[in-house]
Design a protein around this motif. Structure first.
Motif, short mmCIF file in Angstrom:
data_model
loop_
_atom_site.label_atom_id
_atom_site.label_comp_id
_atom_site.label_asym_id
_atom_site.label_seq_id
_atom_site.Cartn_x
_atom_site.Cartn_y
_atom_site.Cartn_z
N ASP A 1 0.82 -1.21 0.00
CA ASP A 1 0.00 0.00 0.00
C ASP A 1 0.86 1.26 0.00
O ASP A 1 0.33 2.37 -0.08
N ASN A 2 2.16 1.07 0.10
CA ASN A 2 3.08 2.22 0.09
C ASN A 2 3.16 2.78 -1.33
O ASN A 2 3.56 2.06 -2.25
N PRO A 3 2.80 4.06 -1.54
CA PRO A 3 2.82 4.62 -2.91
C PRO A 3 4.21 4.64 -3.53
O PRO A 3 4.34 4.64 -4.75
N ILE A 4 5.24 4.64 -2.69
CA ILE A 4 6.61 4.61 -3.22
C ILE A 4 6.90 3.27 -3.87
O ILE A 4 7.62 3.19 -4.89
N ARG B 1 4.56 1.06 -5.11
CA ARG B 1 3.62 0.65 -6.16
C ARG B 1 4.13 1.10 -7.53
O ARG B 1 4.69 2.19 -7.69
N ASP B 2 3.90 0.24 -8.52
CA ASP B 2 4.33 0.55 -9.88
C ASP B 2 3.55 1.73 -10.45
O ASP B 2 2.36 1.92 -10.17
N SER B 3 4.24 2.47 -11.33
CA SER B 3 3.56 3.49 -12.10
C SER B 3 2.68 2.81 -13.16
O SER B 3 3.06 1.76 -13.70
N PRO B 4 1.51 3.37 -13.45
CA PRO B 4 0.65 2.76 -14.48
C PRO B 4 1.36 2.59 -15.82
O PRO B 4 1.05 1.67 -16.58
N VAL B 5 2.33 3.46 -16.11
CA VAL B 5 3.06 3.36 -17.37
C VAL B 5 3.82 2.06 -17.47
O VAL B 5 4.03 1.51 -18.56
N LEU B 6 4.26 1.53 -16.32
CA LEU B 6 5.10 0.34 -16.33
C LEU B 6 4.30 -0.94 -16.12
O LEU B 6 4.86 -2.01 -15.98
N ARG B 7 2.99 -0.84 -16.09
CA ARG B 7 2.18 -2.03 -15.88
C ARG B 7 1.85 -2.72 -17.20
O ARG B 7 1.81 -2.09 -18.22
#
Length: 302
Positions: free
Chosen positions: A291-294, A296-302
């Motif tokens: 749940d840590n935003p740091i 979590r992947d960026s949507p660009v890299l999903r």
């Protein structure tokens, strides 16, 4: 072995050799102003005696010795001016003081190691990694753990690395591996018998090799295709821990990984993310998440 150490070893020196060695050690940076004839005149010896002395130390002549010695003096005079790499902290230091000194030590080690990198050699090593059908790493002690981290990173972008962990494993791989294979041979002193045994077999079979070793001449560096030098400041025994070699090896292997990655950046990035997501079961209930935003992947890299 450093040039300075060769000059200070007097076991097989004649009286004339000792006079020349003392002169070179005393002159230090001023040696750049000297020639063979000038030295011979000042020491009342024949120019041929100066040349023979240089050849006794393993150099073609005075110019090569002078160049290597001046480069060595420049290296030794840089970095670690306010920090002893062998004893970076004192027994009375508080925990946070030790932590700060260790941080400063790591910074110095990395700057020191970086100063020894040669762009052409590094490019050649990365090219050999790309071209080799198989890659092996032979090391001892703690460096095996560092090599495992490198293997893990390379595996995740599709490049398999073999770690020679057992005493004779490297030797047998060198004896039977396919032509074109590449060996990384890691030894701080460059005189580790197990590593040298592998190096001799690698050279005998005409395989390519990269020595990761101390600055200066040693047996390992003389047998390998290329050399990458680690920070060379720590004594072999009289130190508080082998910090320099471990940090240097990790840095150099990361540099090789990054250079290899960069040669085909888009493909490696796409493959790493794709297979890492599959391996970790990202998005599934039992998969790794945070749940840590740091983290979590960026949507660009999903």
């Amino acid at each position: 072995m450093l040039v300075k150490e060769k000059l200070q070893e007097r076991e097989h020196f004649s009286d004339i050799d000792i006079r020349i060695a003392d002169y070179v050690l005393e002159r230090q940076e001023s040696l750049k102003e000297d020639s063979v004839r000038q030295i011979a005149k000042k020491l009342y010896v024949a120019p041929s005696s100066v040349i023979r002395f240089c050849q006794k130390l393993g150099y073609e002549g005075f110019n090569e010795l002078r160049e290597e010695y001046l480069k060595e003096l420049l290296y030794l005079s840089s970095h670690f001016q306010s920090l002893d790499p062998n004893f970076p902290f004192d027994r009375q230091d508080k925990d946070l003081t030790v932590a700060n000194k260790m941080g400063a030590l790591y910074e110095e080690i990395l700057r020191d190691c970086q100063s020894l990198l040669d762009s052409d050699v590094l490019g050649r090593v990365i090219a050999m990694v790309r071209e080799a059908p198989s890659i092996y790493i032979c090391a001892s002690a703690a460096q095996l753990g560092v090599a495992e981290v490198f293997r893990d990173k390379m595996m995740k972008i599709g490049r398999l690395i073999h770690i020679c962990a057992q005493a004779d494993e490297g030797f047998y791989h060198a004896s039977y591996c396919e032509k074109g294979s590449l060996f990384f041979l890691i030894s701080y002193s460059g005189e580790t018998r197990r590593v040298l045994k592998v190096a001799r077999k690698v050279k005998e079979r005409g395989l390519k090799s990269v020595a990761v070793t101390s600055y200066g001449s040693n047996t390992l560096s003389s047998m390998c295709t290329c050399c990458l030098y680690v920070s060379t400041r720590e004594k072999l025994i009289s130190n508080l821990g082998s910090f320099g070699i471990n940090v240097s090896v990790m840095y150099l292997l990361d540099v090789i990984y990054a250079g290899y990655f960069n040669r085909d950046y888009d493909r490696h990035l796409a493959d790493k993310i794709r297979y890492s997501r599959e391996s970790e079961d990202v998005g599934k209930r039992d998969g790794r998440h945070s749940d840590n935003p740091i983290l979590r992947d960026s949507p660009v890299l999903r």
